[in-house]
Each structure stands twice: as structure tokens, then as C-alpha cells.
Motif scaffolding. Structure first.
Motif, PDB file in Angstrom:
ATOM      1  N   GLY A 143       3.344   7.948   1.865  1.00 19.34           N
ATOM      2  CA  GLY A 143       3.028   6.458   1.485  1.00 19.34           C
ATOM      3  C   GLY A 143       2.794   6.030   2.912  1.00 19.34           C
ATOM      4  O   GLY A 143       1.842   5.270   3.191  1.00 19.34           O
TER       5      GLY A 143
ATOM      6  N   SER B 237       0.785  -1.421  -0.164  1.00 19.10           N
ATOM      7  CA  SER B 237       0.024   0.102  -0.134  1.00 19.10           C
ATOM      8  C   SER B 237       0.787   1.293  -0.034  1.00 19.10           C
ATOM      9  O   SER B 237       0.672   2.113  -0.824  1.00 19.10           O
TER      10      SER B 237
ATOM     11  N   ILE C 153       2.649   1.819  -3.555  1.00 19.39           N
ATOM     12  CA  ILE C 153       1.666   2.016  -4.463  1.00 19.39           C
ATOM     13  C   ILE C 153       1.443   3.712  -4.364  1.00 19.39           C
ATOM     14  O   ILE C 153       1.291   4.453  -5.103  1.00 19.39           O
ATOM     15  N   ILE C 154       1.019   3.980  -3.131  1.00 16.95           N
ATOM     16  CA  ILE C 154       0.669   5.640  -2.879  1.00 16.95           C
ATOM     17  C   ILE C 154       1.847   6.277  -2.871  1.00 16.95           C
ATOM     18  O   ILE C 154       1.748   7.350  -3.685  1.00 16.95           O
TER      19      ILE C 154
ATOM     20  N   GLY D 122      -4.506   1.123  -3.461  1.00 17.44           N
ATOM     21  CA  GLY D 122      -3.558   0.534  -2.760  1.00 17.44           C
ATOM     22  C   GLY D 122      -4.169  -0.411  -2.140  1.00 17.44           C
ATOM     23  O   GLY D 122      -3.430  -1.540  -1.798  1.00 17.44           O
TER      24      GLY D 122
ATOM     25  N   ALA E 221      -0.821   4.452   4.399  1.00 21.27           N
ATOM     26  CA  ALA E 221      -0.929   3.323   4.712  1.00 21.27           C
ATOM     27  C   ALA E 221      -1.533   2.808   5.966  1.00 21.27           C
ATOM     28  O   ALA E 221      -1.775   1.459   6.025  1.00 21.27           O
TER      29      ALA E 221
END
Lengths: 544, 544
Positions: free
Chosen positions: A153, A124, A127-128, A355, A157
Motif C-alpha cells: 500500500g 490511497s 485502498i491499495i 485509489g 501510494a
């Protein structure tokens, strides 16, 4: 974590402009907490609301009110401080999570939970981070470094699954409940560890050795923190069993359990480890050993007192976040560019959705591959609920964002102000909008089985008289009963599990080790020194 | 009281020289608290020691250690702050005192307790003020005003009867226990109210109208504070009974009780009333009404949780006082005149002894005059114990002295430094020396009756299984049982009391009023909504 106390100081300085105004604000805050509890009680049966949304909305309303009364100068009576959060509010919440978790369910699903909680958080976060790096570079937000992107990120997350847990029934859907609950705790710890690792690394020169070093550092933190927590828990069990403190006073037992738990958290902070992980495992060990070594009344007291403290801390948090949401200081910086702020929030929300999907569905697929029986697999509906449960963002995100983008709760830079207001927007939007939809969504995906519901009520009435809340809060007593019987008298529903699950073998080996080495030293159910004439003796005789 | 938060701020500023050092000091403090609990447990059977002396001595030892390690620069890890004391530590201690007090004994002896607690404190204060005014004027101490002398009177009128209460057995000597206990609480409140009244009055022009105004102010504070506490307690009882909060969650009940109690304290502070009195009466009302309206597990939880918090706060206080005792900053100012400091401490100690004697013996004589049966009179031996119980000086004296003679824990003036060090000396000396002699003294004056002792143990085993500590900590359940039977089934030992004591008629009238007006509205024993299948129902059926 090393956040220290300086923000508390500045918060108090802010408060203590005059003695009386600080007393006023404490009064308002305590009164609001009481109001939240009463209103939360009244809305208990409501289809949409739950306690956290109530607290958040009351916080926002109070913020609006203060904003109007103060003539638009400020909206809060306390400046958000990540220290207040990390030093006083988070430890009891996480400790209670460990203390009340159904240990068997947690450890049986340990691999899946760790996959979702640790690997999933990393996915997650990646991806962020990747998303914001690509998109924000093209927007004119302000000067941001690679460390900021990575921090974003980690900030987004961090999930907050409180809303979903309040709706799920752990007797009807034990697998789902333990997955969502376990993932939530591991996710909290992972994102904080991740965030600290990002802050402490020099990220200007990136090369492969740094990635390796980073992973090594992460694993080291994870293992040492866990060991410290387990050690502190075992020490408390040993001391209470050996000295038999309940002989003279139940208060000493309760005080010692509380202080040792807090000490484990502070020790972890002292050694720059993850206090959250430490106190979580300390809670697990304490509920497995220490809790059985204390007197009957200490058991009831600790069970409810820890739950109450955690409950108050949670409401406090949501109230705090709600009140801080309208902080005029940050909104002023973004008011000349409302479009940017909305766009940033929308992008972040989208990345959170993507994500989350990118971790839940592939990891569920992997997890299902390892399981043979279809009843053990995570169905698609359950996957949707797990995905949904992790969409909400809460106080951990807020605290991390404040730590990254402000100096003791204040900021002067526009890019930082945009990030703070976007975090607030995402937290408010996800908690209120997604939160309100959680109950109906779960009703649709998991329609309650009326027959099953009745039988659960009957059986719970038979085993012990309990307050209605104990259906949602894991009951230690019931749980340990299941533990004790688990490997000897297999109940009809779990026979298949015993045969098919490989984790069960690990569990059985652990039970053997536990019974022959750990329990004789550290106590635990069935290994408690018997006090003559006490309820322990009477029950104890029945067990042997 | 209006002490506010500024000293907390300065304390934290002091702490937060670096983040890590504050984490270190928190670790040391929590670890020391754990050590105190364990050592206190091990010394439980000891003839001389008790928990407060242990904590005080551990504090002093730690102070010496820190002094040596830091090369003589400082001895404490926290600067003594009267705000930490008045805002966080004192409220739970006093609330718990009200919550656990044996209400019947307290109210039956109400007039005597108020005489000792309120009138006695005034007598003690007057004598000490008069003494220091006469003696200190002839010594070369430094510039002191009439306000300072009056403050010294209030400071040294505040007793600390914890040591004696730990030794007295309230089942064997209920009258003595309730007198010492009740006086202690009323004395705390009176001396704080007195101290605040002294600080807020302009004492430079003294005329008779000021004395009258002073008494009027004192009575106003006393009455309004009491009413506020009673009001807050009744509100909590009404809300919990009306909304039946236990239906959904026991945690909400416990949280609401805690928060309402704290709110009552903060509200009193907000209105410049005496928070101590408010929270004490709130505790009494809560134990009489609210406590009976909550679920069985909430009852056990609140009883033990409040006792535990109070216990930890007490140990914290003694540890704190012990550690602060060696504060080099204050001792430096008096080091060139050691003789003066010793003389001042000795004079103060002497005045404490005289002032205490001047209140206990005459007031006991007055109290005995009003009583007819000899068993109700306070014997000379008991008077000596009451005198002794009030000789110790504790944290309230320290807190008041710091408030009067320092600016946020620091002082630069010699006369102030002498007063602070003398206060520390008196507190340490009286707590350690007198404290150590308490157990043996009571053994001599009240030799334990072996026959009576056995019968007590038997009867307590019959009524309910209890932990050994519950012999000294008042048990709410037992107490209310006695309450319920008290006016209907008179037990052999109390028949005479029923016939002879006029206060009993007041008590009976109150019972009637309580049963017909208060309990139907606010709940209480026998007026609790019955939850189907709960332990309340089963016991409830037996009571009706």
C-alpha cells in the motif's frame, strides 16, 4: 530512515570484481547521462516525450544491449540500491523542490495541499492495501504477511508527478501547478514516513490502540522533522547574516548553504526522523531568509547549482530504474509463471487508478466546499489532471519495494521476485504509457490561450531577461517580488482573492510577524546587511 | 592510474559495522566541514592562520577527542582511502585549477612553469631517492626495495602550494603567482604520473634502456593525457555551441559541463592515462571556449559552483588528513622505536628542503638567462618564495604513501608503518609550521606597496563590482577581457613585454590561429550565438 550503508557496500563489492570494470561502468554511466541531456534537449519541442521518459527508455535500451553483450547473464552495471537513492539522490531533489517552490502559492493552498498529500496518501494506501489483501489471498503467490500488504500500500501510494510538472505552465495555471507540485512533495514524504512506520511496528497483533499509536507516531515524525528543517534553515540564515560571510568569499556562502542543507537531512536520519520533510522545509526557509543574505553572485549560483544537481539526480534515477528493469535475476523466478506476474501488475495498476480517483475527487469536493468564489474552486478538468498527475509511479516506489522485498538488491524468494518485477512493470508502464499521454491530454483539457500566452511572454521580458526554462522552473527573484508587493499593492487579478480567501488573513498575520520579528534577526529581502559598492547596495537603495 | 574502488569498499565495510554509526560519522564530518568554513572565515584577517591549517588542526583535535572517547582504540571516523581522494576529491580541485587559471599568464610563462613543474619534480625526486637510499640503508628500518626508495622520492616530490597561494596577491605579483600556481598543478600531475610509472616498471634489473623507456612512457602519458583533455573540452564547446542548449535550459548546460569534465577524467583513467593532466587541460579549454558559449547565468553559476566544490574538497582533504594523523594502528608499530621514526621524519624533511633548493635556484638561474629585461627575471626574493611555496607536503603525498605502503588503509609491517607515520609527520609539520610562517615571511620579502594597493582597489572597483575573494581567485571575466585587449591595445606596463619576450610571438600566432580557425567552430568570446533580448546580446553588441 535508518537504511544505512550496507547495501552501498554490497553494491560496491559487486562492482569491484575488478578495478577496471568499475571504471568502465562509471564511464558508461556518465556518458549515458550526457547522452540523456543532449537527447532530452533535442526532444524538448516534441509533443509526447520528456526528459524522464527519454532517460528511462535509454536505460532500458542500454539494459538490453548489456544483456545481449553479456550473453544474458546481467542487464545492469549497477545493482539498484535504495541507499544510493535515499542518501545521495533524493536529498538534492527534495531540497531543490523546497528551495524553488513558490512559497506564497504553496502556503495559500497549504490546507488543500496537505489534504491531498497526507490524507490522500493515507486513503490511497488504505485502498491499495485492502485491495491486495482481498485479491492476493485468492491467488497463489506465496507466503505474505500483513506487513507486506501494508508495505505494498505504501509503495504504490508514492506518486511521481515529474512528467506532469514538466508540461504544466505555472504562470498560466498557478493553482493547478502548486497543487500538483505541493502534493507531490508531501506525498513523497508521507509515503516514506508511512513505510517506515509500517516497518517499525509489530503488526501481528492488531488492536485499536495500535492505530492510535500509529497516528500519533506519524504526527510526531511530521512535526519534529518540519521543526528540525526550519531550525537548520534559520541557523544558516543567522550565521550567514551575523558573520557576513560574503565579505571574504562567495564560495564559503554557497558551500555553507549546501552543507547545512545536507546536515539537516543527515541529522534527521540520525534522530530517526523523516529526512525528506526536514530537507524540504530547510529548502523553503533557506530560500526565504538565507538566500537573501548572500551576495548577488551566490544567489545566481545557488539557484542554478541546486537546480542542476537535482536535474542530474533525476535523470540518474530514471536511467538507473530503466537499466535495472531487465534484471534477469528477478525475471528468472517469475518466468515459469508469466501469467501471475502480468495479473499482479494489472491488479496493482487497477488499484492505483481506483485509489487515486478515490482521493482526488472526494477531496476536491471537500476543498471546493470551503471556497466561495468559483474561480478558486478546482474545476472538473483540473481534477482530472490532478488525478492523472498522480498515476505515474517512480523511483520512490522502486526504492521502497527494494527495501521491503530484497536483501541488498537480491532476492531468492518467488513471492518477493513477483512483487519486485510487478513494481518494475507498474513503474515502467505508468511512466512510459501514461507519461507519453500527458502532454496531449493536458493540451485537450487545458487548451493554451494564445492571447494569455503572449501577454505572459511580454511581461516576463519586461521584468527580467530570463532563459526559456525559467518559465517552468519557479524563479525565486520574481516570486519574492510578488511576495513583497502581495500585501501592499494588490494587483487587479488578486483583489478578489484578498477579499474572499480566509487563508489570506493567516498569510497577512504571518507577514506581520515575519516583518517585525523574523526578518530583523534572520535577514531576508530588505533586511540584508549592505555591502558598500556591491550590487546589493544599489538594489537595496531602490527597495527602501 | 588504475586505483579502482576496492579501498572504497573496505572503507565502507569499516564504516558499516552498524547503520547508525555510519550516519553518526557522516553527521560529524559534515558538521566539522561547516565549522571549518565558519572558523576559516573568522580567521581570514589573522596574520598566521589560513583555511588549510585551520582544517588540519580541527581534524587533529577531533582525532584526539575521538581517541579519548573511544578509549584509545581509534582516532578517525573514516579510514584514509586514496580512492576517495583520486576519484572524488582531486578531480574537482584540479579541474577548477585549470578552469580558473589566468590562461595568458600561464601560457606566457609556460616554459618556465614546465621546467619547474616537470623537470623540477624529477630533480627533487632524484635527490630524495638518492638521499634515502644512502641514509636508510645504514639505519635498521626493515626490508625496503629499490621500488620503495623510488616511490619515496615521488611521494615527497609532490608539493602542496595552497598555503602560499592563499597569501600571494595575483594582481600585485602576477609573475610569481602564475609560477607558483602553475608549478603546483604540473607538479601534482608529474608526481602522480611518476609514481605510477615507478609502480608499473619492473625495477629489479636496471639498465640504460629502462631509463629511456621510462622517459618515453612519461612523455607518452603527458601528451596523450593532454590531448584527451583538450579533445573533451573542445567536444563540450562544440556540442553546446551547435545545439545551443541554453535555449531551453541553463541547468542542462551546467550539468553537461560538469559531466563532460568528469567524463574526461574517467576516460583517462580507463585508458591508464593521467586523469589529473586530462582534467586540468579540459578545464583550460572549457574556460576558453565552452564557458563563452553558455548563457550569462550559467557562466556565473559554473564559475562559482566549480570554485565551491573545489573549496569544499580541499577542506575535506585537510580535515581528513588531520583526523587520520593520529591513527593509533600505525603509531603502535613505531611506539617501541620512537627515535627511528623521529629520525626518519627529520631526514625526509631535510631532503625535502635540499631537494627543493636544488631545483628552484638552478632552474631560476636558467630561466633568467633566457630573459633580457630585468623586470622579467625572477629576483632572489621571489626565488626564496618559490622555494618556500613548495616545501609544504599535502594530501597527494598522503594518498601516494597510503597506496605504496598499505593495503586498503591498513598495514602490519613495521617498515611500512614507519614510512606512513613519517609521511604523516612531514605533512603535519610542513603544513602547520611552515604554513604558519608563510604569511609573515611573504610580508617581509614582499612588503605590500601602499600606493599600488590603493590603485588596485580603485581599478577593480571601476571594472566590475566584485566580492573581496575575487582578488585572490582568478576572475575569468576580467582575464578574458585582458586576453582580448592583450594583443591589440597594449597597456603601458606590458609594452616592454611585447617587445622583449619571444614567447609573445608564439602567443600572437596562437591568437591568430584561434581567431580564424578555432573560435568560429568552437565558440569562445565574441563567437557566441546571440540570444535575442539576453544579456549576451546587450554585452555582445558592445564588444563588436
Amino acid at each position: 530512515m535508518g537504511f544505512g550503508l550496507d547495501a552501498v557496500v554490497s553494491k560496491l563489492q559487486n562492482l569491484a570484481t575488478s578495478d577496471h570494470s568499475s571504471v568502465v561502468s562509471m564511464n558508461i554511466f556518465v556518458a549515458l547521462l550526457c547522452a540523456c541531456i543532449v537527447i532530452g534537449h533535442l526532444l524538448e519541442e516534441n509533443r509526447w516525450m520528456n526528459e524522464s521518459i527519454t532517460a528511462l527508455l535509454i536505460g532500458v535500451c542500454t539494459g538490453v544491449f548489456i544483456l545481449l553483450v553479456s550473453g544474458g547473464t546481467h542487464s545492469h552495471i549497477l545493482v539498484f540500491s535504495e541507499d544510493l537513492f535515499f542518501i545521495y539522490l533524493l536529498p538534492p531533489i527534495i531540497f531543490n523542490a523546497g528551495f524553488q517552490v513558490k512559497k506564497k502559492q504553496f502556503f495559500v493552498n497549504f490546507i488543500t495541499i496537505m489534504m491531498f498529500g497526507a490524507v490522500g496518501t493515507l486513503i490511497s494506501c488504505t485502498i491499495i492495501t485492502f485491495g491486495v489483501t482481498q485479491i492476493f489471498k485468492r491467488m497463489d503467490i506465496g507466503p505474505m504477511e500483513i506487513g507486506d500488504y501494508l508495505a505494498i500500500g505504501a509503495i504504490f501510494a508514492a506518486t511521481d508527478s515529474v512528467c506532469t510538472l514538466q508540461v504544466l505552465n505555472q504562470d498560466e495555471t498557478p493553482l493547478l501547478y502548486s497543487l500538483v507540485f505541493g502534493e507531490g512533495v508531501v506525498n513523497d514524504a508521507t509515503s516514506v514516513v508511512l513505510f517506515n512506520a509500517i516497518q517499525s511496528f509489530d503488526l501481528n497483533q492488531i488492536d485499536p490502540s495500535i492505530a492510535l499509536q500509529f497516528i500519533g507516531n506519524f504526527l510526531y515524525l511530521f512535526l519534529t522533522s518540519t521543526l528540525l528543517g526550519v531550525g537548520a534553515g534559520l541557523l544558516s540564515a543567522y550565521v550567514i547574516k551575523k558573520l557576513y560571510i560574503g565579505r571574504h568569499s562567495t564560495d564559503r556562502e554557497v558551500a555553507l548553504m549546501m552543507l547545512m542543507a545536507y546536515l539537516s537531512y543527515m541529522l534527521a536520519e540520525l534522530c530517526y526522523l523523516s529526512g525528506i520533510l526536514t530537507v524540504f522545509f530547510c529548502g523553503i526557509v533557506m530560500s526565504h531568509y538565507t538566500w537573501h543574505n548572500v551576495t548577488e553572485s551566490s544567489r545566481i549560483t545557488t539557484k542554478h547549482a541546486f537546480a542542476t544537481i537535482s536535474f542530474v539526480a533525476e535523470i540518474f534515477l530514471f536511467l538507473y530504474v530503466g537499466m535495472d528493469a531487465l534484471d534477469i535475476e528477478k525475471w528468472r523466478f517469475v518466468s515459469d509463471r508469466p501469467g501471475t506476474s502480468v495479473a499482479v501488475s494489472a491488479i496493482l495498476m487497477g488499484l492505483v487508478l481506483v485509489g487515486r480517483a478515490a482521493l482526488v475527487f472526494p477531496l476536491s469536493f471537500l476543498s471546493n466546499l470551503a471556497k466561495k468564489s468559483s474561480s478558486e474552486k478546482i474545476s472538473f478538468r483540473q481534477q482530472v489532471i490532478i488525478w492523472w498527475a498522480g498515476l505515474m509511479r517512480g523511483a520512490v516506489s522502486m526504492a521502497l519495494a527494494y527495501n521491503q522485498f530484497t536483501m541488498s538488491g537480491h532476492t531468492q524468494q518467488q513471492s518477493n521476485a513477483i512483487m519486485i518485477t510487478s513494481t518494475i512493470t507498474v513503474v515502467l508502464f505508468s511512466t512510459v504509457v501514461f507519461g507519453l499521454m500527458t502532454k496531449p491530454l493536458i493540451m485537450i483539457l487545458l487548451p493554451p490561450n494564445p492571447n494569455k500566452g503572449t501577454s505572459t511572454t511580454n511581461s516576463s521580458l519586461n521584468t527580467e531577461p530570463q532563459s526559456p526554462k525559467s518559465v517552468t522552473v519557479p524563479l525565486l527573484a520574481q516570486e519574492s517580488e510578488a511576495d513583497l508587493e502581495g500585501h501592499e499593492v494588490a494587483r487587479p487579478s488578486s483583489i478578489r482573492n484578498l477579499l474572499t480567501r480566509p487563508t489570506h488573513t493567516v498569510h497577512r498575520l504571518w507577514r506581520k510577524f515575519d516583518d517585525s520579528f523574523m526578518r530583523p534577526v534572520f535577514g531576508g529581502r530588505g533586511f540584508v546587511p549592505v555591502e558598500p559598492g556591491s550590487p546589493t547596495e544599489r538594489n537595496g537603495l531602490a527597495w527602501h
